[in-house]
Scaffold this motif. Structure first.
Motif, PDB file in Angstrom:
ATOM      1  N   ARG A 132      -6.087  -7.358   3.665  1.00 18.32           N
ATOM      2  CA  ARG A 132      -5.210  -7.656   2.532  1.00 18.32           C
ATOM      3  C   ARG A 132      -6.042  -7.961   1.306  1.00 18.32           C
ATOM      4  NH1 ARG A 132      -5.517 -12.870   1.211  1.00 18.32           N
ATOM      5  NH2 ARG A 132      -6.010 -14.436   2.802  1.00 18.32           N
ATOM      6  N   SER A 133      -5.408  -7.844   0.141  1.00 22.76           N
ATOM      7  CA  SER A 133      -6.082  -8.187  -1.110  1.00 22.76           C
ATOM      8  C   SER A 133      -6.006  -9.697  -1.344  1.00 22.76           C
ATOM      9  CB  SER A 133      -5.450  -7.431  -2.283  1.00 22.76           C
ATOM     10  OG  SER A 133      -4.054  -7.692  -2.338  1.00 22.76           O
ATOM     11  N   ASN A 134      -6.773 -10.194  -2.311  1.00 19.96           N
ATOM     12  CA  ASN A 134      -6.905 -11.633  -2.540  1.00 19.96           C
ATOM     13  C   ASN A 134      -6.345 -12.043  -3.904  1.00 19.96           C
ATOM     14  OD1 ASN A 134      -8.381 -11.858  -0.117  1.00 19.96           O
ATOM     15  ND2 ASN A 134     -10.292 -11.377  -1.163  1.00 19.96           N
ATOM     16  N   PRO A 135      -5.040 -12.190  -4.035  1.00 21.27           N
ATOM     17  CA  PRO A 135      -4.484 -12.623  -5.320  1.00 21.27           C
ATOM     18  C   PRO A 135      -4.644 -14.125  -5.519  1.00 21.27           C
ATOM     19  CG  PRO A 135      -2.734 -12.413  -3.737  1.00 21.27           C
ATOM     20  CD  PRO A 135      -3.989 -11.978  -3.031  1.00 21.27           C
ATOM     21  N   ARG A 136      -4.542 -14.567  -6.763  1.00 20.62           N
ATOM     22  CA  ARG A 136      -4.556 -16.005  -7.058  1.00 20.62           C
ATOM     23  C   ARG A 136      -3.121 -16.521  -7.017  1.00 20.62           C
ATOM     24  NH1 ARG A 136      -7.944 -17.163 -12.408  1.00 20.62           N
ATOM     25  NH2 ARG A 136      -6.477 -15.614 -13.217  1.00 20.62           N
ATOM     26  N   ASP A 139      -1.130 -16.717 -10.277  1.00 26.01           N
ATOM     27  CA  ASP A 139      -0.756 -15.492 -10.984  1.00 26.01           C
ATOM     28  C   ASP A 139       0.440 -14.830 -10.313  1.00 26.01           C
ATOM     29  OD1 ASP A 139      -2.837 -15.818 -12.745  1.00 26.01           O
ATOM     30  OD2 ASP A 139      -4.235 -14.661 -11.519  1.00 26.01           O
ATOM     31  N   ASP A 140       1.096 -13.977 -11.048  1.00 29.01           N
ATOM     32  CA  ASP A 140       2.243 -13.255 -10.503  1.00 29.01           C
ATOM     33  C   ASP A 140       1.768 -11.989  -9.796  1.00 29.01           C
ATOM     34  OD1 ASP A 140       4.856 -12.726  -9.884  1.00 29.01           O
ATOM     35  OD2 ASP A 140       5.284 -11.717 -11.786  1.00 29.01           O
ATOM     36  N   PHE A 141       0.828 -12.157  -8.858  1.00 30.00           N
ATOM     37  CA  PHE A 141       0.320 -11.049  -8.059  1.00 30.00           C
ATOM     38  C   PHE A 141       0.635 -11.318  -6.596  1.00 30.00           C
ATOM     39  CE2 PHE A 141      -2.648 -10.631 -11.712  1.00 30.00           C
ATOM     40  CZ  PHE A 141      -2.335  -9.335 -12.053  1.00 30.00           C
ATOM     41  N   TYR A 142       0.724 -10.259  -5.825  1.00 34.21           N
ATOM     42  CA  TYR A 142       1.005 -10.386  -4.403  1.00 34.21           C
ATOM     43  C   TYR A 142      -0.042  -9.612  -3.610  1.00 34.21           C
ATOM     44  CZ  TYR A 142       5.576 -12.043  -5.957  1.00 34.21           C
ATOM     45  OH  TYR A 142       6.581 -12.752  -6.561  1.00 34.21           O
ATOM     46  N   SER A 143      -0.255 -10.038  -2.371  1.00 34.29           N
ATOM     47  CA  SER A 143      -1.213  -9.344  -1.511  1.00 34.29           C
ATOM     48  C   SER A 143      -0.682  -7.965  -1.135  1.00 34.29           C
ATOM     49  CB  SER A 143      -1.466 -10.148  -0.233  1.00 34.29           C
ATOM     50  OG  SER A 143      -2.243 -11.287  -0.488  1.00 34.29           O
ATOM     51  N   THR A 144      -1.573  -6.993  -1.172  1.00 33.68           N
ATOM     52  CA  THR A 144      -1.297  -5.667  -0.631  1.00 33.68           C
ATOM     53  C   THR A 144      -2.024  -5.562   0.699  1.00 33.68           C
ATOM     54  OG1 THR A 144      -1.102  -4.666  -2.818  1.00 33.68           O
ATOM     55  CG2 THR A 144      -1.541  -3.191  -0.975  1.00 33.68           C
ATOM     56  N   TYR A 145      -1.341  -5.048   1.705  1.00 35.42           N
ATOM     57  CA  TYR A 145      -1.932  -4.914   3.040  1.00 35.42           C
ATOM     58  C   TYR A 145      -2.351  -3.468   3.279  1.00 35.42           C
ATOM     59  CZ  TYR A 145      -0.548  -9.659   4.244  1.00 35.42           C
ATOM     60  OH  TYR A 145      -0.432 -11.032   4.268  1.00 35.42           O
ATOM     61  N   TYR A 146      -3.510  -3.323   3.934  1.00 35.33           N
ATOM     62  CA  TYR A 146      -4.086  -2.006   4.199  1.00 35.33           C
ATOM     63  C   TYR A 146      -4.422  -1.883   5.681  1.00 35.33           C
ATOM     64  CZ  TYR A 146      -5.016  -2.120  -0.859  1.00 35.33           C
ATOM     65  OH  TYR A 146      -4.896  -2.213  -2.229  1.00 35.33           O
ATOM     66  N   VAL A 147      -4.414  -0.644   6.183  1.00 35.14           N
ATOM     67  CA  VAL A 147      -5.012  -0.314   7.468  1.00 35.14           C
ATOM     68  C   VAL A 147      -6.215   0.563   7.159  1.00 35.14           C
ATOM     69  CG1 VAL A 147      -4.758   0.939   9.645  1.00 35.14           C
ATOM     70  CG2 VAL A 147      -2.888  -0.497   8.796  1.00 35.14           C
ATOM     71  N   CYS A 148      -7.366   0.221   7.727  1.00 34.97           N
ATOM     72  CA  CYS A 148      -8.577   0.995   7.434  1.00 34.97           C
ATOM     73  C   CYS A 148      -9.366   1.262   8.709  1.00 34.97           C
ATOM     74  CB  CYS A 148      -9.450   0.272   6.408  1.00 34.97           C
ATOM     75  SG  CYS A 148     -10.369  -1.147   7.056  1.00 34.97           S
ATOM     76  N   CYS A 160       3.234  -4.236   0.373  1.00 42.60           N
ATOM     77  CA  CYS A 160       2.890  -5.261  -0.607  1.00 42.60           C
ATOM     78  C   CYS A 160       3.925  -6.385  -0.510  1.00 42.60           C
ATOM     79  CB  CYS A 160       2.860  -4.690  -2.019  1.00 42.60           C
ATOM     80  SG  CYS A 160       2.420  -5.916  -3.283  1.00 42.60           S
ATOM     81  N   GLU A 161       3.446  -7.617  -0.657  1.00 44.15           N
ATOM     82  CA  GLU A 161       4.344  -8.771  -0.571  1.00 44.15           C
ATOM     83  C   GLU A 161       5.480  -8.707  -1.590  1.00 44.15           C
ATOM     84  OE1 GLU A 161       2.672 -12.937   0.775  1.00 44.15           O
ATOM     85  OE2 GLU A 161       1.275 -11.975  -0.617  1.00 44.15           O
ATOM     86  N   SER A 162       5.252  -8.007  -2.692  1.00 45.31           N
ATOM     87  CA  SER A 162       6.273  -7.932  -3.733  1.00 45.31           C
ATOM     88  C   SER A 162       7.553  -7.256  -3.238  1.00 45.31           C
ATOM     89  CB  SER A 162       5.730  -7.172  -4.953  1.00 45.31           C
ATOM     90  OG  SER A 162       5.395  -5.843  -4.605  1.00 45.31           O
TER      91      SER A 162
END
Length: 378
Positions: A132-136, A139-148, A160-162
């Motif tokens: 997942r990504s690392n938002p603060r 901020d109005d950001f949400y984690s995006t999840y990935y499979v890699c 995405c959490e959004s």
């Protein structure tokens, strides 16, 4: 151009003949390539168009993954918490008998995932990883999840959490990856959404499942409720939610869960005494999920004697990273544990131990992520 020395050298002539036979015989070439490590295959893909097409073929990849019956764990990754814009720092612990060096890690970062917020590992599963990504939080950001697939450096954005706004949910509670190459070349991602704010310790959840085979999401069952403290497991193949019975242990001994994890299809739970962590028990979930059976009782007295400076009384100084049982003619059952800044392999049969490497303890998680080479496509 042909050199005179080559013409007079029978071995050179036979090597050239063998090479030409290999190129013309696709079946023979396939059998050889199927026995090579992933790292070599990724290099050999660029030998020729023929090799690139062959190694990239989904049929070849699926057959290759099925041949890796042991799903051998090459090593573990631990991570130091990242922050917004900064990926988690990774530390590699080899398990294949090799000596750790700074260059021995198969990969040092997951920065091939193009996300400016930085990347953190959430879970590993038979060679694939969920990140997942690392938002603060401010901020109005949400984690995006990935499979890699870190072996091939491929990745796919999953959720995405959004999305909770569109779906009308309160929170994305968890994201889990399920992948078994011995059953299918495809993977699934299970999301658990919190439907509404909990009231009186009652929670309402909705399960949603993503399939890489169809590249689509679907709801699994109706909204369900459960009380705080209840454990359950989700059968991905049958899409059934079942309650999981947790072991009953002697509370007078002040036992606490130390590690809850999976290795090669087996689910383990480690319980240790809160007052002293040199004694702990390893339990294994029964295959029908009806309960737990005690497998090992571990006493680390020899480690204490060898390292008198270690403080086993402090819970945060000691972590069980992996319980590993390797079957075969020479079974090797071990516990991988981290004590302060050192990682040890402890043999569960002869009670010997070996220090594998030193690690950084600063902001370190108490979990480890298995690394298995795979050609799996994401």
């Amino acid at each position: 151009m042909t050199f005179l020395s080559d013409c007079n050298n029978p071995s050179s002539s036979s090597s050239a003949t063998l090479a030409s036979v290999l190129v013309s015989n696709v079946d023979m070439l396939t059998q050889i390539l199927l026995r090579l490590p992933v790292k070599s295959l990724l290099v050999f893909k660029y030998v020729s168009k023929q090799w690139f097409t062959l190694i990239s073929d989904p049929f070849f990849c699926n057959k290759y993954n099925k041949l890796q019956k042991s799903l051998s764990i090459r090593g573990l990754y631990t991570q130091i918490d990242g922050s917004c814009g900064v990926s988690s720092r990774l530390q590699y612990v080899p398990l294949d008998g090799s000596t750790w060096t700074t260059s021995s890690a198969p990969f040092k970062t997951l920065d091939f995932i193009n996300d400016p917020l930085g990347i953190t590992i959430v879970q590993s599963c038979n060679g694939l990883m969920c990140c997942r990504s690392n938002p603060r939080p401010v901020d109005d950001f949400y984690s995006t999840y990935y499979v890699c697939n870190p072996s091939t450096r491929q990745y796919r954005s999953i959720i995405c959490e959004s999305k909770k706004r569109e779906k009308g949910y309160e929170q994305l509670f968890s994201v889990s990856l399920a992948y078994d190459p011995l059953k299918s070349p495809h993977y699934k991602v299970v999301c658990i959404w919190l439907v509404a704010e909990p009231t009186s310790f009652i929670f309402c959840y909705q399960i949603e499942v993503y399939s890489s085979e169809t590249a689509s999401w679907k709801l699994s069952g109706e909204v369900y409720t459960f009380f705080d403290g209840t454990f359950f497991y989700f059968n991905v193949d049958r899409e059934l939610r079942m309650e999981m019975r947790m072991p009953v242990y002697d509370k007078e001994l002040y036992m606490e869960p130390k590690n809850f994890g999976e290795c090669q299809g087996r689910l383990y739970l480690t319980l240790s005494r809160m007052s002293r962590h040199t004694n702990f028990e390893i339990l294994e979930m029964k295959t029908d999920y009806t309960g737990w059976s005690k497998r090992y009782a571990v006493n680390l007295q020899e480690v204490v004697l060898a390292y008198p400076g270690f403080d086993f009384y402090l819970s945060y100084q000691f972590d069980v990273l992996l319980v590993r049982e390797v079957e075969g003619e020479s079974p090797k059952n071990m516990v991988l544990m981290r004590v302060e800044d050192k990682v040890f392999a402890y043999d569960l049969h002869d009670m010997s131990f070996k220090e594998i490497r030193k690690v950084t303890r600063e902001n370190q998680e108490n979990v480890a992520y298995q690394y298995i080479e795979t050609l799996a496509s994401v």
